[in-house]
Design an enzyme around this catalytic site. Structure first.
Site, PDB file in Angstrom:
ATOM      1  N   LYS A  10       0.833  -1.194   0.000  1.00  0.00           N
ATOM      2  CA  LYS A  10       0.000   0.000   0.000  1.00  0.00           C
ATOM      3  C   LYS A  10       0.883   1.265   0.000  1.00  0.00           C
ATOM      4  CE  LYS A  10      -2.928  -1.695   3.335  1.00  0.00           C
ATOM      5  NZ  LYS A  10      -4.170  -1.955   4.091  1.00  0.00           N
ATOM      6  N   TYR A  50     -12.109  -2.912  -2.317  1.00  0.00           N
ATOM      7  CA  TYR A  50     -12.750  -2.692  -1.012  1.00  0.00           C
ATOM      8  C   TYR A  50     -14.220  -2.430  -1.292  1.00  0.00           C
ATOM      9  CZ  TYR A  50      -8.084  -2.264   1.122  1.00  0.00           C
ATOM     10  OH  TYR A  50      -6.807  -2.506   1.577  1.00  0.00           O
ATOM     11  N   ARG A 114      -0.473 -14.470   5.060  1.00  0.00           N
ATOM     12  CA  ARG A 114      -1.087 -13.761   6.203  1.00  0.00           C
ATOM     13  C   ARG A 114      -0.208 -13.898   7.449  1.00  0.00           C
ATOM     14  NH1 ARG A 114      -5.844 -10.523   5.304  1.00  0.00           N
ATOM     15  NH2 ARG A 114      -6.458 -10.995   7.437  1.00  0.00           N
ATOM     16  N   THR A 120      -4.266  -7.250  11.389  1.00  0.00           N
ATOM     17  CA  THR A 120      -4.628  -5.936  10.830  1.00  0.00           C
ATOM     18  C   THR A 120      -4.036  -4.762  11.604  1.00  0.00           C
ATOM     19  OG1 THR A 120      -6.701  -6.963  10.133  1.00  0.00           O
ATOM     20  CG2 THR A 120      -6.624  -4.557  10.101  1.00  0.00           C
ATOM     21  N   ARG A 131       3.998  -6.291   9.473  1.00  0.00           N
ATOM     22  CA  ARG A 131       3.296  -5.205  10.175  1.00  0.00           C
ATOM     23  C   ARG A 131       3.902  -4.943  11.555  1.00  0.00           C
ATOM     24  NH1 ARG A 131      -2.808  -7.097   8.314  1.00  0.00           N
ATOM     25  NH2 ARG A 131      -2.930  -5.839   6.407  1.00  0.00           N
ATOM     26  N   ASN A 151      -1.010  -0.093   7.559  1.00  0.00           N
ATOM     27  CA  ASN A 151      -0.432  -1.391   7.911  1.00  0.00           C
ATOM     28  C   ASN A 151       0.304  -2.034   6.729  1.00  0.00           C
ATOM     29  OD1 ASN A 151      -2.641  -2.101   6.388  1.00  0.00           O
ATOM     30  ND2 ASN A 151      -3.764  -3.073   8.058  1.00  0.00           N
ATOM     31  N   HIS A 154      -1.882  -5.261   1.851  1.00  0.00           N
ATOM     32  CA  HIS A 154      -3.126  -6.024   1.798  1.00  0.00           C
ATOM     33  C   HIS A 154      -2.756  -7.444   1.398  1.00  0.00           C
ATOM     34  CE1 HIS A 154      -7.048  -7.588   0.824  1.00  0.00           C
ATOM     35  NE2 HIS A 154      -6.471  -8.089  -0.256  1.00  0.00           N
ATOM     36  N   GLU A 165      -9.866 -11.258  -6.131  1.00  0.00           N
ATOM     37  CA  GLU A 165      -8.970 -10.096  -6.122  1.00  0.00           C
ATOM     38  C   GLU A 165      -7.932 -10.150  -7.253  1.00  0.00           C
ATOM     39  OE1 GLU A 165      -9.348  -9.202  -1.334  1.00  0.00           O
ATOM     40  OE2 GLU A 165      -7.498 -10.059  -2.096  1.00  0.00           O
TER      41      GLU A 165
HETATM   42  P1  TYD Z   1      -9.540  -5.827   6.936  1.00  0.00           P
HETATM   43  O1  TYD Z   1      -9.914  -6.472   5.635  1.00  0.00           O
HETATM   44  O2  TYD Z   1     -10.403  -6.107   8.102  1.00  0.00           O
HETATM   45  O3  TYD Z   1      -8.026  -6.168   7.359  1.00  0.00           O
HETATM   46  P2  TYD Z   1      -6.814  -6.848   6.590  1.00  0.00           P
HETATM   47  O4  TYD Z   1      -6.192  -5.813   5.684  1.00  0.00           O
HETATM   48  O5  TYD Z   1      -5.865  -7.266   7.680  1.00  0.00           O
HETATM   49  O6  TYD Z   1      -7.361  -8.031   5.826  1.00  0.00           O
HETATM   50  O7  TYD Z   1      -9.495  -4.244   6.745  1.00  0.00           O
HETATM   51  C1  TYD Z   1      -9.057  -3.682   5.542  1.00  0.00           C
HETATM   52  C2  TYD Z   1      -8.235  -2.476   5.842  1.00  0.00           C
HETATM   53  O8  TYD Z   1      -9.043  -1.493   6.485  1.00  0.00           O
HETATM   54  C3  TYD Z   1      -7.061  -2.673   6.784  1.00  0.00           C
HETATM   55  O9  TYD Z   1      -5.940  -3.252   6.183  1.00  0.00           O
HETATM   56  C4  TYD Z   1      -6.822  -1.269   7.240  1.00  0.00           C
HETATM   57  C5  TYD Z   1      -8.218  -0.669   7.297  1.00  0.00           C
HETATM   58  N1  TYD Z   1      -8.746  -0.646   8.676  1.00  0.00           N
HETATM   59  C6  TYD Z   1      -8.721   0.549   9.375  1.00  0.00           C
HETATM   60  O10 TYD Z   1      -8.257   1.564   8.890  1.00  0.00           O
HETATM   61  N2  TYD Z   1      -9.223   0.573  10.651  1.00  0.00           N
HETATM   62  C7  TYD Z   1      -9.708  -0.531  11.232  1.00  0.00           C
HETATM   63  O11 TYD Z   1     -10.141  -0.452  12.415  1.00  0.00           O
HETATM   64  C8  TYD Z   1      -9.721  -1.760  10.513  1.00  0.00           C
HETATM   65  C9  TYD Z   1     -10.248  -3.004  11.150  1.00  0.00           C
HETATM   66  C10 TYD Z   1      -9.233  -1.782   9.219  1.00  0.00           C
END
Ligand code: TYD
Length: 191
Positions: A10, A50, A114, A120, A131, A151, A154, A165
């Site tokens: 990202k 998303y 993962r 996350t 992360r 973070n 993705h 995806e």
């Molecule tokens: P998610 O798909 O739940 O997490 P991951 O990327 O670990 O699969 O969420 C998508 C993205 O949304 C996540 O990478 C960062 C953002 N996000 C926030 O900004 N705040 C939050 O509280 C959460 C849960 C996610």
């Protein structure tokens, strides 16, 4: 058991000069890169990734609530409202500068990626994960700054998600079949 998974580095990963460091971790583990490119995503493309699927939005909101709880705080909005807000910030964020898209292939690739990436919220990510090693951001800090948690990565959450995806980010001709030299050690013909 040989799976493909999608990874996006990202904007925070690209802007902080961590592309090489991040790819190194996947390659070192034995995962094979079968697709790689830099993309400046449109809002439409980002919106396909998303999605505004209600179940996903709620799950994001629920994760926010948990991460607040881990910090001894309480999030006052409901999960769906929080999920919708996070999605808006994500769309602004992921379209603001180029990102790097990768398809990685290997045994249990979805789960292994993962594991290397970590959970996350970077504050909950163990040292040794991407992360956990490269940031200490939290959803709460993100909310305070009106941005998503930074973070870095993705990574697809399931094989089905990966299939969807990969189609969003790659054309079939951008995906390449080739053999890593160490595959002969891991996988024997006929087994
Ligand atoms: P998610 O798909 O739940 O997490 P991951 O990327 O670990 O699969 O969420 C998508 C993205 O949304 C996540 O990478 C960062 C953002 N996000 C926030 O900004 N705040 C939050 O509280 C959460 C849960 C996610």
């Amino acid at each position: 058991m040989i799976e493909k998974t999608l990874v996006l580095i990202k904007p925070d990963g690209v802007q902080r000069g961590l592309i090489g460091e991040i790819i190194l971790r996947f390659e070192k583990c034995g995962l094979k890169i079968i697709g790689i490119k830099m993309v400046y995503a449109s809002r439409e493309l980002a919106g396909k990734h998303y999605t505004d699927d209600e179940a996903w939005l709620k799950s994001v909101g629920e994760k926010s609530i948990k991460s607040y709880e881990n910090q001894g705080k309480k999030l006052t909005v409901d999960p769906l409202t929080q999920g919708k807000q996070v999605r808006e910030w994500l769309l602004d964020y992921i379209t603001a500068s180029p990102i790097v898209a990768l398809i990685l292939e290997g045994h249990n690739a979805v789960r292994n990626v993962r594991k290397i990436v970590g959970p996350t919220s970077p504050a909950d990510a163990a040292p040794g994960t991407i992360r956990g090693d490269f940031t200490f951001d939290t959803p709460m800090l993100g909310d305070m700054q009106k941005r998503p948690v930074q973070n870095l990565i993705h990574a697809s959450g399931s094989v089905e998600e990966a299939q969807t995806e990969i189609k969003i980010w790659f054309k079939p001709e951008e995906i390449h079949a080739w053999k890593r030299i160490d595959e002969d050690l891991l996988y024997r013909e006929g087994n």
